[in-house]
Design an enzyme around this catalytic site. Sequence first.
Site, short mmCIF file in Angstrom:
data_model
loop_
_atom_site.label_atom_id
_atom_site.label_comp_id
_atom_site.label_asym_id
_atom_site.label_seq_id
_atom_site.Cartn_x
_atom_site.Cartn_y
_atom_site.Cartn_z
N PHE A 70 23.74 12.24 48.80
CA PHE A 70 23.55 11.95 47.35
C PHE A 70 23.51 13.33 46.70
CE2 PHE A 70 21.88 8.25 49.15
CZ PHE A 70 22.83 7.38 49.41
N GLU A 89 31.53 8.96 44.25
CA GLU A 89 30.65 9.36 42.84
C GLU A 89 31.14 8.45 41.83
OE1 GLU A 89 29.37 13.52 43.15
OE2 GLU A 89 30.89 13.50 44.05
#
Lengths: 772, 179, 331
Positions: free
Chosen positions: A305, A732
């Site tokens: 991430f 994302e």
Amino acid sequence: MANDPLEHGGPLPGTGLPHDDPVAATGPARDDPRAGTALPHEDLVTRAASAAPGESGEGRRPRTGALEQDPHPAPRTGTALGAPAVRREGREKVTGNARYAAEYPVPGRVHAWPVPAAVARGRVTGVDTSAALALPGVLAVLTPGDAPRLGGTDDATLAVLQNRHVPHRGWCVALAVAETLEAARAAARAVRVDYATEHHDVVLRPDHPDAYEPGKGAQPGRLEHGDPYGAYAAADVRLDTEYRVPPLHNHPMEPHASTAHWDGDRLTVYTSSQGSTTVQSVLAGLFDLPEEHVTVVAEHVGGGFGSKGTPRPDVVLAAMAARHTGRPVTVAYPRRYMPTAVGHRAPTLHRLRLGATTDGHLTAVLHEVTTHTSHVRKYVEHAAVPSRVMYTAPHLLSSHRVVPLDVPSPSWMRAPGEAPGMYALESAVDELAGALGVDPIELRIRNEPEREPGSGKPFSSRHLAECLRESARRFGWDRRDPRPRSRTEGPLLIGTGVAAATYPVLIRPSTATAQALPDGTFLIRVNAADIGTGARTVLAQVAADALGAPLDRVRTEVGRSDLPPASLAGDSSGTASWGWAVHEACAALTARLAEHPGPLPAEGLLVRSDTAGRADADSPYARHAFGAHFAEVAVDTVTGEVRARRMLGVYAAGRILNARTARSQFVGGMIMGLGMALTEGSTMDAPFGDFTEADLASYHVPAHADVPGIEADWIEEDDPHLNPMGSKGIGEIGIVGTAAALGNAVHHATGIRFRTLPLTPDRILTGLLPQR
Amino acid sequence: MTCEKPLDPHSEITLRVNGNPHTLLVDHRRVLLDLLREDLGLTGSKKGCDHGQCGACTVLVDGRRVNGCLLLAVTLDGSEVTTIEGLGGDGEEPHPLQRAFLERDAFQCGYCTPGQICSAVGMIAEAAAGHPSHVTDPAEPSGRPVPLDGAEIRERLSGNLCRCGAYPRIVEAVEEVTG
Amino acid sequence: MKGFGYLRPTGVEEAVEAYAAHPGAHYLAGGTNLVDLMKLGVESPGVLIDVGRLPLDWVEELPDGALRVGATVRNSDLAAHPLVRDRYPVLSQALLAGASGQLRNAATTGGNLLQRTRCPYFQDLGKPCNKRQPGSGCGARDGVHRDHAVLGHSPHCIATHPSDMAVALAALDARVELYGAEGGRSIPVADFHRLPGVRPERDSEIRPGELITGVLLPAARAGVPSAYRKARDRASYAFALASVAVVLRVADGVVDQVGLAFGGLAHRPWRAHHAETALLGAAATPAAFEGAVALELDRAEPLRDNAYKVPLARNLALDVLNRLAPAPATA
């Protein structure tokens, strides 16, 4: 597969829409990266259908149309892209056989444990290692005085144990190495570090005297068009509002970990990274080695991430300790040390001013962001950037101010910039809709720009309005009473909200090889990273179609630096970047095979591609994915607890290359957005200079019980200005706008606008009190 | 029981892991998770937090799901441990939950996955044995198996965090096996 | 964590003798908190006495109708026990509101009572904490304390007790049964945990070497309507911001039995004696509940950032009290 024509009653949304124009203007051949390739466009219609969500998410099983078909279709050619192919490494993962960085059985391997600085700023005046070294099984303690000296790096967060300066609490000041984990942990604790403490400053505030406006990095720090202040002052309707997003932590489930071993002057590391090509070059620089002497393996990566986008101190420490002790060494960061060691999403303070006509046309957009960075490495959370993309803004100000503080270094976290920026912008748009008495979807559609406001470029494709309309239809938005606090169920206040999503199309150069083998199979090699996206799988799909071969004839190798160099799994750019290189190699191989009569030589035929200069070429188009998020929440007036009831995301993100893994990524992003909105918050402990919520018991990533029925789907988009696959990044966008949709739903439920995340009971209950 | 000299910080223990007996001399500090990963090479059980806050280390000890990171190995002498590697039994066939996770794409990075699956195995047994959960209606009669709807599964698996956000599909996979 | 000795006695007497031989040893049962704290370096015993397998893993009904719960009964088994679910639902609910399925399978009744605060300053060796290191100061008071105490705190410590189970036990008038070198004794759960005062390092009244052998649930509370409610940041697997356990019996519209305790507000489960006194014998009306709860919570002294806990606790208590009170008979 229940399919689109039935569901939509006509042509697919997203085909034959606005981008005809720019194509004509600039000429198709030059700008269409697919020109000359034989991609089967007729196969675009391979989208999994999804049922419309009901009013209540409870008890409803989200339909995954993708699964209703045979997961193992019979081999056909030209149909791999878009199909819901099963993850290639899936069986290893569900049986526990997939190896992660700390799990390689390197003979003689020992463990190291970092010692974090216990002051927020100062100097190490002494390190007493005697007690630590006296413990059984302890091999060494590396300190700023005796650790191996490192070569150059652009990233000062990696220059660990090189000097005595302490730039922030948690900075690594020593490293204990021992035969076992237990001994290493005990030794780290037994190291006595003395400091000369200096005054520290860790509190972000908009009027901080050290605030500066960043220049042009990836984005210009400030962008001003027209006369934003004048236009705002003259607007019929003005909104001036502020939002705050706290520091957030990536917390991938696999902590940052590396195992390093030296063989002479050759270094091999197993590391948890989103891009091992970069790790290789950084280590080569730090240890003064030719790149080919460094091998980096990142076969399975337990999430990142953004926090594993570039090397973190674990890999440097492991390599230093291995060199120092002559033993293979594993450094696995303790979870508690991660908030200070691996980067965080910097907090952002937003001021938004929106000026509009009474009929809801924006005349001025001013989005000003204040954020922090560390003194170690400059980093800008570009949270004002979405205002340059989203809405018509004849007069625009989009600016950042950054305050360097004695804080741990911030870095990328999923949708850096967009995630906090769209929380603020989309919340403000919702406020404006309320002030104008206009439906928030309608307000957004009224302000759809002809061209990208920030750049003036035409969009390569933009189907935000279609996403909003389609998801509104499925969500049942037309049955919504727009009045705040209009729906209750006993002590619960129920509300629904909407927000838009956007994420840019980013593509980086990569290389790949495609090899045809005599047995009729193909081997694709590219140093992609599979951090859970399904890169192996989707690249095989890209290759299969480009080769005209059945999917099961194609093998892919990823996750090793001795494979053809490739870009990182970040910026939602991985699949596009690697896929382009794979596609090119395969297309060229196909051509070579056509010219090659008879059986292949034993080593097969191999073609190498390199997309440098094309993948990263400037585009005359503004290229972004868009989407719409809808959410329904229940706010408990007894406790102030906010729980999501159902969520829906619909995206326009180019061509979806694997229906199964794409849906997982969209949904995963939405859940992280749910966390950002409702449960995740980190608090700077000002007297001490670190984050209070250091573990997973106090930093609340969403748990199963927080996550109701969530659905994600997409509308087809045929955009010829992207890459040979026609894809936009999808990793994302799921987090972008989700927090705003939930926050807007909380406003609809309660009639109160909460402007600081997360929306935890302390804030909500305090807000509700005067109304009780 | 008096003591003049410090007690030995090691003990010999015997465990059965996935059906195989192991006798080991363990450092008293060693937790089950590290014993599995470091001593036995069974790295399917994952270390996500090392403090009982994420569930990635979930294994079955004497049939019950527990956090391997918080159990000192020395306390488990004589216990039967089942890990993700042993769920399928002797055969090549994976456990039905493993298959359901694969087919439903109930994971992304895979790091929490072994813990999710072991936790689900233990959880299904608990519900069958009549164990209630936080979301079970208190008026339900005690001692009877608790049906596992979505809300029950979510609550009961909440000790297994997944940062990739595979939750909805994990619940589907469990429903597929229990439904 | 330094190396340590390990003993596994087979009986209570033997365990207590082991402690006498190794003063400063720690008893270990489920380990869900102690091992956690040992890894952090907060606890560093030289010897662990494993009491997790002592024959204290039963729930037995006594002749007078009381229920004795052995100290090593696992939280999950206690929550699922039919006699507990049927007669003391508040206890089952409190247990199920805490931790995770995995942790409840390991954690024991005795260990749950002895778990230590989750205050982040207590857990961080690099920060001051009077509970961990007497005299070092309290980092939380001027630091981050949204989760901290609003009742009964002292200048030396503002930590809260993290247990859900103990809150239910306090409301149930349960007693803790202890055994030590001086023999056995029992004390009410509500008095077992201490307020911090000037000695925050002492969580409870347990004496060195004493072992919790069980918990006694009184017959008088059996079958009385009861419930637990907890507010938290996420929907599961989180400590209480505030919680309430209520035991309430109403006869002819009048409260004739009440137990009320709060969690998450203080250094111990907060038995609301003032509220209980006001309610006992009063008409079971919303107004009476409101007045009684206010009487208790008016004593709160919130800190800079945790004032929300007072209305939160009030709302929780009123919600459960009103839910448990029978609807007034219609004329």
